[in-house]
Motif scaffolding. Sequence first.
Motif, short mmCIF file in Angstrom:
data_model
loop_
_atom_site.label_atom_id
_atom_site.label_comp_id
_atom_site.label_asym_id
_atom_site.label_seq_id
_atom_site.Cartn_x
_atom_site.Cartn_y
_atom_site.Cartn_z
N TRP A 93 33.32 35.91 38.82
CA TRP A 93 34.35 34.72 38.97
C TRP A 93 35.44 34.51 37.93
O TRP A 93 36.48 33.92 37.96
CB TRP A 93 33.72 33.60 39.46
N GLU A 117 36.31 30.54 37.36
CA GLU A 117 36.59 29.91 38.75
C GLU A 117 35.34 29.81 39.62
O GLU A 117 34.03 30.46 39.12
CB GLU A 117 37.38 30.95 39.52
N ALA A 172 40.02 28.98 43.06
CA ALA A 172 39.69 28.51 42.10
C ALA A 172 38.23 27.82 42.37
O ALA A 172 37.45 27.42 41.23
CB ALA A 172 40.75 27.35 41.49
N GLU A 192 43.12 26.70 45.72
CA GLU A 192 43.63 27.79 44.79
C GLU A 192 44.51 26.99 43.73
O GLU A 192 45.57 27.75 43.46
CB GLU A 192 44.42 28.73 45.74
#
Length: 378
Positions: A93, A117, A172, A192
């Motif tokens: 991530w 994220e 995100a 996002e």
Amino acid sequence: MPLAQAGPPEITGLPGRWMLVQRNDEEIAAQPLDDAFVVRAGASVRFPAPWPRGRGTWEVAPDASLAVFAGVHAVRAVDPSGATRWEVRHGCWYGACREMHESYDEYADRQDHRYPESGSVGFSADGRLVWAHVRGPLSEGELSPDTADEWLVVDAADGRVLARADAEAAAAGSFHLPHPTDPHQMGLSIGEGQDGAPLRWGRWDGKELTVDCLDDDLCLLSLSPSGDRLMTVSHDQDSLAVRDSRGAVVEALDWDAEAVVPLHPDAPTDTDIDTDPDIDTDPDTDSDADEDELSVCWDWAGGFLDETTLVVSTVESDEEWGQGRHWLVDTTGTRGFTLVDYPSPVSGEPSVLGGGVWSTMSETRDVLHVWGLPGLAG
């Protein structure tokens, strides 16, 4: 848990299976509650955590038998002994990383992986399925290697990936909202950052996962008790709406915040505002604020109390002027918007628990208060 080392307590689950949960870096504490929100005797359980709480999200099974951690490199299911029940590894991530990590230790001390994220996991209403939003690809290919985010349906018992699909997003962060009665349906709200808020609705028929891309600019906040209606707030927080599971607004139930909610009563009036930025009439006040600051917006909070009643809030835009406000919304049009008149001051935004009740958190963030309406709370 002391708040210096832990996140605030939360009430999770559906009516009849509520739990008080809290997490620190080492573990999750889960305490099943009865219908009066009293801890069930002898039912408390703790789940050792495989990585710190800042490195992902988590969810506890409805029967408190399992905790699933959505981490930077894997989704891992842990039982109360701390043993790993199963694990599904996926892409990292941290956006610039293309490694397929095998363990948390590989990046635990890397500065570039400190603020990754994240995805999320959600249990189906019956607890038999785990829906997981992960960064692609999985360790075994199937979708295109260029797929950024994947949505998985996983067998909660053994970790088998039953279905997977392209989430068509680059998240995100995200969170799941389970259909309250159908374990084969799930909502996924993706953030996002400034780029948007993709909203996805998933249906698994036992063989195939179908994903409806409802919108790229909506936050899903709640499902009605039947699961037939969705409550959404737009990414810019201007619009509150009730929609069907295909994303269409139901019976014109769509409200612009500034059109239906008055400014906070303690907000300055037009005569208090200095619209000429070169003139400061009172340096000890906020008279330089322009008119754009005097607006109302919906919080990303609240939800359905029953099939036709919502509780929503405007705390974010209120807090500069005074006490944050919560509102009851009668979607039948009989009463419209009503300011909630609490018997004592509340702090923050409302969290809907189902069964006609909702909670608020104390200013110290260590006490939860549960509220209901006479004749509505069950």
